[in-house]
Design an enzyme around this catalytic site. Structure first.
Site, PDB file in Angstrom:
ATOM      1  N   ASP A   1      -1.932   3.795  -0.739  1.00 31.58           N
ATOM      2  CA  ASP A   1      -2.071   4.656  -1.897  1.00 31.58           C
ATOM      3  C   ASP A   1      -3.543   4.610  -2.320  1.00 31.58           C
ATOM      4  O   ASP A   1      -4.296   3.727  -1.883  1.00 31.58           O
ATOM      5  CB  ASP A   1      -1.153   4.124  -3.009  1.00 31.58           C
ATOM      6  CG  ASP A   1      -1.307   4.887  -4.307  1.00 31.58           C
ATOM      7  OD1 ASP A   1      -1.417   6.131  -4.257  1.00 31.58           O
ATOM      8  OD2 ASP A   1      -1.337   4.238  -5.374  1.00 31.58           O
TER       9      ASP A   1
ATOM     10  N   ASP B   1      -4.995   5.854  -5.980  1.00 32.31           N
ATOM     11  CA  ASP B   1      -5.214   5.524  -7.387  1.00 32.31           C
ATOM     12  C   ASP B   1      -4.643   4.153  -7.719  1.00 32.31           C
ATOM     13  O   ASP B   1      -3.471   3.858  -7.431  1.00 32.31           O
ATOM     14  CB  ASP B   1      -4.562   6.572  -8.290  1.00 32.31           C
ATOM     15  CG  ASP B   1      -5.245   7.935  -8.176  1.00 32.31           C
ATOM     16  OD1 ASP B   1      -6.250   8.034  -7.457  1.00 32.31           O
ATOM     17  OD2 ASP B   1      -4.759   8.892  -8.801  1.00 32.31           O
TER      18      ASP B   1
END
Length: 395
Positions: free
Chosen positions: A184, A186
């Site tokens: 991922d 963020d």
């Protein structure tokens, strides 16, 4: 009827010096012995050398003891010899597991608790070694005879109690076979939430942050919440995307993680509910080969408040992992997925190893293991890659 194999464990301890290992095996070579296992550790100049041997016929214990004792006396070491029966192979006691402990700091009480729970489960610690000392301390235990699911659950309770991270993984070459890592972005690869940075410039930061937090906790449908947040960005100048991209802050250890894995032949990818116009150039800079993210629609130099193309949501992230793996020629069992939010759950479940990184409780509960330290390169230790390996891989 077969005669059980006799096993001998010879342990030498004392101040290290050159030639100890070669001289010991020179003595042992005079007897009809089979080497089953060897472990040698030197800590601040102090040596612990253990050799597990097998013998199919009754050994000359008196001769072996006398020869090893004489060698130890000559080298200024202490010698201990114990005998038993059976193969002595730790794998014969059940499945092999790697138990990895990370702490900053790692206190003796934490190791006591973990070792005690391993023993209480009926498993045995065969080896202990250090993978890293700074900025986190990481030690790894090779454990035999344990049930991985039960041990993982039991050790997780001790980890929470002592404020450390514990990972339980299948032993052998399994970890070394993991060849694709997908992260991922963020709050995982970077410290920021890109949409929050855009919202600050659009004057709707508080409203967007509230929706973002609820979506990451799994309280709102991600796709609907994303479209709602993007709509608030309508009219924002497209040039702001470049400003946000320039200000992104990588998570500590991100460059080390990606660079080390690349040097070892791993492939890497990122999947994000954020925006490709911001993270695509970042991926290119870091040498990340695979990217999947949402695309902001732009018209006349401004954001329209809409997305262009399919949404990369929870299911989309898992699909991206599968697509990356297929392109790289890597089976899903040899992939690692890293994330922190509810929209990472499907990806984490699909991967061979799912890692929750400073994650929400729902993600920590679902992942194979979790990390609470703020260093992304701690993932290397879960793969059995030590800080010495990292240093050797650095240009």
């Amino acid at each position: 009827m077969n005669t059980p194999r006799t096993s001998l464990l010879i342990t030498l301890t004392g101040r290290d010096r050159p030639g100890v290992t070669s001289r010991l095996f020179g003595v042992l070579a005079r007897h009809p012995l089979i080497v089953l296992d060897v472990e040698q550790v030197v800590i601040r100049g102090r040596l612990v050398l253990g050799v597990l041997l097998g013998c199919d016929s009754p050994p000359d214990l008196t001769g072996i003891h006398a020869a090893v004792s004489a060698l130890a006396a000559d080298l200024g070491l202490e010698a201990e010899i114990t005998t038993g029966s059976g193969s002595g192979d730790p794998a014969s006691r059940g499945g092999r597991l790697h138990v990895t402990l990370l702490g900053s700091p790692l206190a003796p009480a934490a190791i006591t608790a973990i070792a005690g729970r391993i023993a209480a489960s009926g498993a045995n610690i065969d080896r202990i070694g250090r993978l890293a000392q700074q900025p986190v301390t990481c030690i790894e235990m090779d454990v035999s005879g344990g049930d991985p699911a039960m041990l993982r659950e039991d050790l997780a309770l001790a980890a929470v109690e002592h404020g450390i991270d514990v990972a339980v993984q299948r032993g052998g070459l399994h970890r070394r076979a993991l060849r694709l890592i997908v992260m991922d972005v963020d709050s995982t690869l970077i410290q920021d939430e890109v949409i929050d940075l855009l919202a600050e410039r659009a004057g709707c930061a508080a409203e967007v942050a509230k929706v973002t937090a609820a979506a990451m906790r799994g309280e709102l449908d991600f796709t609907a919440s994303l479209r709602e947040r993007v709509s608030l960005l309508a009219g924002l100048e497209a040039g702001v995307l470049d400003e946000v991209r320039a200000g992104l802050r990588l998570t500590a250890g991100a460059r080390t993680l990606i660079g080390t894995l690349a040097g070892l032949g791993y492939k890497s990818g990122i999947v994000s509910g954020g925006f490709v116009q911001v993270i695509g150039p970042l991926a290119a800079e870091l040498g990340i080969g695979y990217v999947a993210a949402n695309e902001l629609e732009i018209s006349a130099g401004k954001l329209t408040g809409r997305l262009s193309g399919p949404v990369i949501d929870r299911a989309g992230k898992a699909e991206a992992l599968r697509r990356f793996a297929a392109d790289a020629g890597v089976p899903l069992s040899q992939t690692v997925a890293v994330g922190d939010g509810a929209n990472d759950l499907d990806m984490i479940a699909a991967a061979g190893l799912g890692v929750a990184f400073n994650a929400k409780p729902v993600v920590r509960d679902a992942a194979d293991t979790s990390l609470s330290v703020p260093y992304l390169d701690a993932i290397l230790y879960l793969l059995g890659i030590s800080s010495d390996d990292v240093a050797a891989a650095s240009p």
